[in-house]
Design a protein around this motif. Structure first.
Motif, short mmCIF file in Angstrom:
data_model
loop_
_atom_site.label_atom_id
_atom_site.label_comp_id
_atom_site.label_asym_id
_atom_site.label_seq_id
_atom_site.Cartn_x
_atom_site.Cartn_y
_atom_site.Cartn_z
N LYS A 155 0.18 1.63 -8.60
CA LYS A 155 -0.07 0.39 -8.01
C LYS A 155 1.15 -0.66 -8.28
N GLU A 200 0.80 -1.32 -0.03
CA GLU A 200 -0.02 -0.09 -0.09
C GLU A 200 0.84 1.18 -0.04
N SER A 201 0.72 2.22 -1.07
CA SER A 201 1.49 3.19 -0.96
C SER A 201 0.65 4.61 -0.89
#
Length: 117
Positions: free
Chosen positions: A35, A29-30
């Protein structure tokens, strides 16, 4: 360097690669709009933060015919897409290509990555 903004990730593998320790991250998760499928982060001996990244990023739909994922190299003074392939959605294929690219960019062609966990 515009490093990936990682909020959470699960280490998949760890490596020794010459004077670098590397970790391959998955389930990322950034805090940016990318993605990520996988990230190889390399930390040079004696340093505490990664200075070199290879990322597998999901291609946008408009580029899907090129491959499902693109490979990108991020380090000081370099942020470059290397290519696209469906193969880089698989961990083994990503690791093989990521270390090939890292060896070329970092001048470590005589080194082999050794998995340590």
């Amino acid at each position: 360097m515009d490093a990936p903004k990682i909020r959470t990730a699960i280490p998949q593998r760890r490596y020794q690669f010459g004077e670098y320790t590397g970790v391959v991250l998955g389930d990322i998760e950034s805090g940016d709009d990318v993605k990520y499928r996988y990230i190889l982060a390399l930390v040079r001996e004696g340093e505490s933060r990664p200075s070199f990244y290879v990322t597998a990023e999901k291609n946008p739909r408009r580029r899907a015919q090129e491959g499902s994922h693109r490979l990108r190299v991020i380090t000081h003074g370099l942020d470059e897409e290397v290519g696209c392939s469906d193969a880089w959605s698989e961990l083994d294929a990503f690791c093989a290509e990521a270390f090939t690219v890292a060896a070329r960019v970092l001048g470590l062609s005589d080194e082999e990555p050794v998995m340590i966990s």
